[in-house]
Design a protein around this motif. Structure first.
Motif, PDB file in Angstrom:
ATOM      1  N   GLU A  53      -5.939   1.871   2.144  1.00 45.02           N
ATOM      2  CA  GLU A  53      -6.653   0.662   2.034  1.00 45.02           C
ATOM      3  C   GLU A  53      -5.607  -0.276   0.871  1.00 45.02           C
ATOM      4  O   GLU A  53      -5.245  -1.326   1.427  1.00 45.02           O
ATOM      5  N   ILE A  54      -5.120   0.489  -0.086  1.00 44.09           N
ATOM      6  CA  ILE A  54      -4.375  -0.375  -0.985  1.00 44.09           C
ATOM      7  C   ILE A  54      -3.017  -0.765  -0.296  1.00 44.09           C
ATOM      8  O   ILE A  54      -2.453  -1.852  -0.709  1.00 44.09           O
ATOM      9  N   LYS A  55      -2.220   0.152   0.397  1.00 44.63           N
ATOM     10  CA  LYS A  55      -0.986  -0.190   0.916  1.00 44.63           C
ATOM     11  C   LYS A  55      -1.155  -1.150   1.948  1.00 44.63           C
ATOM     12  O   LYS A  55      -0.027  -1.722   2.548  1.00 44.63           O
ATOM     13  N   GLU A 107       1.311   6.987  -8.656  1.00 41.75           N
ATOM     14  CA  GLU A 107       2.392   7.262  -7.123  1.00 41.75           C
ATOM     15  C   GLU A 107       2.209   5.829  -6.087  1.00 41.75           C
ATOM     16  O   GLU A 107       3.120   5.373  -5.804  1.00 41.75           O
ATOM     17  N   ILE A 108       0.995   5.563  -5.831  1.00 44.10           N
ATOM     18  CA  ILE A 108       0.813   4.635  -5.055  1.00 44.10           C
ATOM     19  C   ILE A 108       1.414   3.196  -5.772  1.00 44.10           C
ATOM     20  O   ILE A 108       2.018   2.335  -5.281  1.00 44.10           O
ATOM     21  N   GLU A 109       1.112   2.821  -6.894  1.00 42.99           N
ATOM     22  CA  GLU A 109       1.492   1.468  -7.603  1.00 42.99           C
ATOM     23  C   GLU A 109       3.052   1.712  -7.608  1.00 42.99           C
ATOM     24  O   GLU A 109       3.632   0.746  -7.415  1.00 42.99           O
ATOM     25  N   GLY A 110       3.817   2.652  -7.882  1.00 42.24           N
ATOM     26  CA  GLY A 110       5.147   3.066  -7.791  1.00 42.24           C
ATOM     27  C   GLY A 110       5.758   2.698  -6.658  1.00 42.24           C
ATOM     28  O   GLY A 110       6.742   1.993  -6.165  1.00 42.24           O
ATOM     29  N   SER A 111       5.179   3.190  -5.264  1.00 42.07           N
ATOM     30  CA  SER A 111       5.790   3.038  -4.225  1.00 42.07           C
ATOM     31  C   SER A 111       5.404   1.432  -3.669  1.00 42.07           C
ATOM     32  O   SER A 111       6.481   0.672  -3.066  1.00 42.07           O
ATOM     33  N   LEU A 112       4.489   0.579  -4.159  1.00 41.90           N
ATOM     34  CA  LEU A 112       4.213  -0.705  -3.900  1.00 41.90           C
ATOM     35  C   LEU A 112       5.378  -1.394  -4.698  1.00 41.90           C
ATOM     36  O   LEU A 112       5.783  -2.671  -3.973  1.00 41.90           O
ATOM     37  N   THR A 113       5.422  -1.057  -5.855  1.00 47.67           N
ATOM     38  CA  THR A 113       6.703  -1.807  -6.544  1.00 47.67           C
ATOM     39  C   THR A 113       8.010  -1.764  -5.936  1.00 47.67           C
ATOM     40  O   THR A 113       8.809  -2.899  -5.979  1.00 47.67           O
ATOM     41  N   GLU A 114       8.292  -0.452  -5.430  1.00 47.33           N
ATOM     42  CA  GLU A 114       9.593  -0.288  -4.835  1.00 47.33           C
ATOM     43  C   GLU A 114       9.640  -1.154  -3.455  1.00 47.33           C
ATOM     44  O   GLU A 114      10.644  -1.579  -3.244  1.00 47.33           O
ATOM     45  N   GLU A 190       9.157  -3.686 -13.103  1.00 47.25           N
ATOM     46  CA  GLU A 190       9.773  -3.663 -11.979  1.00 47.25           C
ATOM     47  C   GLU A 190      10.942  -2.713 -11.622  1.00 47.25           C
ATOM     48  O   GLU A 190      11.563  -2.720 -10.596  1.00 47.25           O
ATOM     49  N   TYR A 191      11.087  -1.849 -12.565  1.00 45.64           N
ATOM     50  CA  TYR A 191      12.051  -0.604 -12.367  1.00 45.64           C
ATOM     51  C   TYR A 191      11.296   0.428 -11.175  1.00 45.64           C
ATOM     52  O   TYR A 191      10.258   0.865 -11.456  1.00 45.64           O
ATOM     53  N   SER A 192      12.146   0.564 -10.079  1.00 42.34           N
ATOM     54  CA  SER A 192      11.811   1.615  -9.137  1.00 42.34           C
ATOM     55  C   SER A 192      11.993   3.076  -9.758  1.00 42.34           C
ATOM     56  O   SER A 192      12.557   3.237 -10.809  1.00 42.34           O
ATOM     57  N   PHE A 216       8.975  11.565  -9.989  1.00 46.94           N
ATOM     58  CA  PHE A 216       8.284  10.372 -10.413  1.00 46.94           C
ATOM     59  C   PHE A 216       6.981  10.462  -9.578  1.00 46.94           C
ATOM     60  O   PHE A 216       5.901  10.079 -10.284  1.00 46.94           O
ATOM     61  N   ASP A 217       7.108  10.815  -8.536  1.00 48.25           N
ATOM     62  CA  ASP A 217       5.754  10.897  -7.868  1.00 48.25           C
ATOM     63  C   ASP A 217       4.845  12.225  -7.750  1.00 48.25           C
ATOM     64  O   ASP A 217       3.693  12.428  -7.486  1.00 48.25           O
ATOM     65  N   ASN A 218       5.664  13.399  -8.417  1.00 47.79           N
ATOM     66  CA  ASN A 218       4.986  14.590  -8.536  1.00 47.79           C
ATOM     67  C   ASN A 218       3.796  14.629  -9.754  1.00 47.79           C
ATOM     68  O   ASN A 218       4.117  14.155 -10.669  1.00 47.79           O
TER      69      ASN A 218
END
Length: 239
Positions: A53-55, A107-114, A190-192, A216-218
């Motif tokens: 849903e978020i993605k 993890e979800i937030e990081g993937s969206l930022t990337e 903003e840093y991936s 970073f996702d683990n």
């Protein structure tokens, strides 16, 4: 900001918040024999829906704000449970899976930022390319946050920034700490994960993170159980 998109984000998180509340409803487990197994199954289903849903939402600045609110709420509930010394089985289940949910959200937030960074022009990406720790921290007092990693009990780096921990155990501690600082606004968002991985490899000798930044996702239970509160206390980040 597009009002239609803003409303879509708000409504999505409102629905997900209701599902989260239902998931962590103590009453649903009271008369269940296999409480851990039942909750884990329901948790995995919820996480699948959460991520999907978020993605599926158009990326905008409201998403990390809502995620941040959730993460802060999770931290508060965990801390209250610890202070109350809640040793019931259900209490233990909720603490364990709230920690996992926090990691999942970050993890979800990081993937969206990337993803957002990947859609920017090359010129925009080059502006956020960092070389050192100093470049990624919002304030100039960045050293205290990195130094905490060698000042903490059972340090994971040396005073001169060499990795001293166990690779399978303590790389995740360092990455979770960087994620924590990013969430708390000490590191620019903003840093991936790839950029952060590159910086850690350059700044901490011997850490040897992969260039994809997957560490970073683990989830690091070592960080959550042994290091988090100590590091937060040392850097004056506890409420």
């Amino acid at each position: 900001m597009d009002e239609k998109v803003e409303r879509q984000v708000h409504d999505t998180f409102k629905i997900l918040d209701a599902k989260k509340a239902a998931l962590f409803d103590r009453e649903t487990l009271l008369f269940v024999k296999d409480k851990w197994g039942t909750f884990e199954k329901n948790y995995n289903t919820f996480c699948d829906i959460l991520e999907k849903e978020i993605k599926a939402l158009p990326y905008n600045s409201l998403i990390p704000i809502y995620i941040g609110i959730w993460v802060n709420e999770i931290d508060n509930k965990i801390n209250r449970s610890v202070r109350a010394k809640n040793k019931t089985e259900i209490g233990g289940i909720f603490r364990s899976f709230r920690k996992k949910l926090k990691v999942k959200l970050l993890e979800i937030e990081g993937s969206l930022t990337e993803q957002d960074t990947a859609n920017k022009p090359v010129e925009a990406i080059s502006k956020v390319t960092a070389l050192t720790f100093k470049d990624i921290f919002v304030n100039e007092d960045w050293k205290k946050y990195i130094d905490a990693l060698h000042q903490v009990e059972n340090p994971v780096i040396s005073k001169d920034y060499k990795f001293t921990g166990k690779h399978k155990k303590h790389k995740g501690v360092i990455c979770c700490w960087i994620n924590e600082l990013k969430y708390r606004g000490k590191i620019y968002k903003e840093y991936s994960r790839q950029q952060l991985s590159e910086i850690l490899n350059r700044e901490i000798k011997g850490i040897k993170l992969g260039s994809d930044g997957k560490t970073f996702d683990n989830q690091s239970l070592e960080y959550e159980n042994e290091y988090k509160r100590k590091l937060l206390r040392m850097t004056d980040l506890l409420p």
